[in-house]
Design a protein around this motif. Structure first.
Motif, short mmCIF file in Angstrom:
data_model
loop_
_atom_site.label_atom_id
_atom_site.label_comp_id
_atom_site.label_asym_id
_atom_site.label_seq_id
_atom_site.Cartn_x
_atom_site.Cartn_y
_atom_site.Cartn_z
N GLY A 123 0.81 -1.21 0.00
CA GLY A 123 0.00 0.00 0.00
C GLY A 123 0.85 1.26 0.00
N LYS A 124 1.95 1.23 0.74
CA LYS A 124 2.85 2.40 0.78
C LYS A 124 3.55 2.60 -0.56
CE LYS A 124 3.51 2.28 5.74
NZ LYS A 124 4.44 2.09 6.86
N MET A 125 3.95 1.49 -1.19
CA MET A 125 4.58 1.62 -2.51
C MET A 125 3.59 2.17 -3.53
SD MET A 125 7.13 -1.66 -2.87
CE MET A 125 6.22 -2.92 -1.99
N VAL A 126 2.37 1.67 -3.50
CA VAL A 126 1.34 2.14 -4.44
C VAL A 126 1.03 3.62 -4.18
CG1 VAL A 126 -1.09 1.87 -5.09
CG2 VAL A 126 0.36 -0.16 -4.83
N ALA A 127 0.95 4.00 -2.91
CA ALA A 127 0.68 5.41 -2.58
C ALA A 127 1.80 6.32 -3.07
CB ALA A 127 0.51 5.56 -1.07
N ALA A 128 3.03 5.79 -3.15
CA ALA A 128 4.15 6.57 -3.65
C ALA A 128 4.17 6.65 -5.17
CB ALA A 128 5.47 5.97 -3.16
N GLY A 129 3.31 5.87 -5.83
CA GLY A 129 3.21 5.93 -7.28
C GLY A 129 3.74 4.72 -8.02
N LEU A 130 4.27 3.74 -7.31
CA LEU A 130 4.77 2.52 -7.95
C LEU A 130 3.62 1.59 -8.31
CD1 LEU A 130 7.64 1.90 -5.41
CD2 LEU A 130 7.99 2.30 -7.83
N LYS A 131 3.81 0.81 -9.36
CA LYS A 131 2.90 -0.28 -9.67
C LYS A 131 3.48 -1.52 -8.98
CE LYS A 131 3.20 0.57 -14.21
NZ LYS A 131 3.78 1.87 -14.35
N VAL A 132 2.64 -2.34 -8.39
CA VAL A 132 3.11 -3.53 -7.68
C VAL A 132 2.37 -4.75 -8.18
CG1 VAL A 132 3.47 -4.64 -5.44
CG2 VAL A 132 3.65 -2.15 -5.63
N HIS A 133 3.14 -5.78 -8.57
CA HIS A 133 2.59 -7.07 -8.95
C HIS A 133 2.97 -8.09 -7.88
CE1 HIS A 133 2.69 -5.93 -13.50
NE2 HIS A 133 1.78 -5.26 -12.83
N VAL A 134 2.02 -8.90 -7.48
CA VAL A 134 2.26 -9.95 -6.49
C VAL A 134 1.83 -11.27 -7.10
CG1 VAL A 134 1.67 -10.80 -4.17
CG2 VAL A 134 1.91 -8.33 -4.58
N GLN A 135 2.68 -12.28 -6.97
CA GLN A 135 2.32 -13.61 -7.47
C GLN A 135 1.19 -14.18 -6.62
OE1 GLN A 135 5.60 -16.35 -7.83
NE2 GLN A 135 4.25 -18.09 -8.10
N SER A 136 0.25 -14.81 -7.26
CA SER A 136 -0.88 -15.41 -6.56
C SER A 136 -0.39 -16.34 -5.45
CB SER A 136 -1.76 -16.18 -7.54
OG SER A 136 -2.89 -16.71 -6.88
N ASP A 137 -0.96 -16.21 -4.30
CA ASP A 137 -0.65 -17.00 -3.11
C ASP A 137 0.74 -16.74 -2.52
OD1 ASP A 137 -3.18 -18.24 -3.06
OD2 ASP A 137 -2.51 -19.77 -4.48
N ALA A 138 1.41 -15.67 -2.93
CA ALA A 138 2.74 -15.36 -2.40
C ALA A 138 2.71 -15.15 -0.89
CB ALA A 138 3.33 -14.13 -3.08
N GLY A 139 1.63 -14.59 -0.37
CA GLY A 139 1.56 -14.30 1.06
C GLY A 139 0.82 -15.32 1.89
#
Length: 136
Positions: free
Chosen positions: A52-68
């Motif tokens: 959320g902090k990266m997105v708020a700073a303007g970055l696009k973020v991709h996460v692999q499904s089930d990574a977390g």
């Protein structure tokens, strides 16, 4: 920002030109967070909060499904934080400029990540000469 400079025994305030930032603008950069592949590894390189902090700073973020999943974060948690969920590591690596991992990548992962990418990860260089050579 302003600076104070001496002028004839007095200090005058002047406006300094803002430096042009170097590098790639955040809006043009995509961070990828893959699922960890090391046996018994339960951590993930980014939490929904950090995403959320990266997105708020303007970055696009991709996460692999089930990574977390093993860290008790769902895909829905990452989506709510602004990430895009991708189905597999291959699609994540191909679409990301910067890869964030907890554990050092395997040699197969280095090949899959490909050239011209940035990697943020533990590497343990004294123990992984072959990995360092592959990343060079």
């Amino acid at each position: 920002p302003s600076a104070r400079v001496p002028a004839g025994g007095r200090w005058l305030a002047t406006e300094a030109a803002a430096p042009t930032p170097a590098g790639v603008p955040y809006a043009e950069m995509t961070v990828g967070i893959p699922a960890e592949t090391a046996p018994m590894e339960r951590r993930v390189a980014g939490t929904p909060e950090s995403v959320g902090k990266m997105v708020a700073a303007g970055l696009k973020v991709h996460v692999q499904s089930d990574a977390g999943t093993l860290s008790h974060f769902s895909d829905a948690d990452y989506t709510a934080a602004g990430a895009t969920i991708l189905p597999d590591a291959a699609s994540l690596y191909s679409s990301s400029d910067l890869i964030m991992k907890v554990r050092p990548p395997t040699l197969a992962e280095v090949d899959a990540i490909g050239p011209n990418k940035k990697l943020v990860s533990f590497l343990h260089p004294a123990q992984n000469k072959e990995l360092l050579d592959a990343l060079a």
